[in-house]
Design an enzyme around this catalytic site. Sequence first.
Site, short mmCIF file in Angstrom:
data_model
loop_
_atom_site.label_atom_id
_atom_site.label_comp_id
_atom_site.label_asym_id
_atom_site.label_seq_id
_atom_site.Cartn_x
_atom_site.Cartn_y
_atom_site.Cartn_z
N HIS A 8 101.10 71.52 44.02
CA HIS A 8 99.90 70.78 43.64
C HIS A 8 99.49 69.85 44.76
O HIS A 8 98.64 69.00 44.60
CB HIS A 8 100.13 70.01 42.33
N ASN A 9 100.15 70.00 45.92
CA ASN A 9 99.84 69.20 47.10
C ASN A 9 98.45 69.61 47.62
O ASN A 9 98.27 70.70 48.15
CB ASN A 9 100.94 69.45 48.14
N ASP A 63 108.58 76.11 51.74
CA ASP A 63 109.57 75.03 51.78
C ASP A 63 109.76 74.66 53.25
O ASP A 63 109.86 75.55 54.10
CB ASP A 63 110.90 75.49 51.17
N HIS A 172 104.83 74.05 62.45
CA HIS A 172 105.67 75.03 61.77
C HIS A 172 104.91 75.70 60.63
O HIS A 172 104.97 76.90 60.44
CB HIS A 172 106.94 74.34 61.26
N ARG A 173 104.13 74.90 59.87
CA ARG A 173 103.40 75.45 58.74
C ARG A 173 102.29 76.38 59.22
O ARG A 173 102.10 77.46 58.68
CB ARG A 173 102.82 74.28 57.91
#
Length: 186
Positions: A8-9, A63, A172-173
């Site tokens: 939900h971020n 994650d 990284h994302r």
Amino acid sequence: MKLFIATHNAHKLREIGEILPGFEICADDPDAEETAETFEGNALIKVRAIAARHVGAWSMADDSGLEVEALNGAPGVRSARYAGEPSSTPANNALLLKNLTGVTNRAARFVCAVALVAPDGAEHVVRGECPGRISTEPSGAGGFGYDPLFVPTGFDRSFADLGEVEKNKISHRARALAQVKTLLLG
Ligand code: IMP
């Protein structure tokens, strides 16, 4: 096509929506305990929890965290709660600096694992990494988490100094999501 995301971020949802135009992004709460010892394991726990509710659609979970070489990979999967519960960014950053007092090897990397379940039920996992080092004091007002302490390789400013646009080119994302894009769009 619908893509269910186990978060939900709002920041993550926006970033994913920008990288994957054409998908209808839908948030879902995995409500699952992250008990694995790897980023990949925790991403799989979360995506399996939501995919069970969305058979025939794509589901996705991520994650991420920080691994510091001199600390044998800590804070790792415990990045959010490194200094204990409840999760506190100032406490986490202070503990990281304390644990690296006098340590000359400051090498670190951010890691992001993304797990997906395809409409046919097949599971896919990708990983993005961003190498860098931990500075001796925080710098910058942008970003979140360990950003003020993390200086990516090839830069002399922290993630928090670089700002969202620059960070999102090398993070990284972003690197994990680039692989997700290839997987989803071919
Ligand atoms: P999550 O799995 O994305 O929720 O990340 C877990 C924790 O890793 C966060 O609470 C942060 O402490 C840390 N983290 C992950 N990605 C970043 C980042 O891009 N910058 C700073 N800290 C991060």
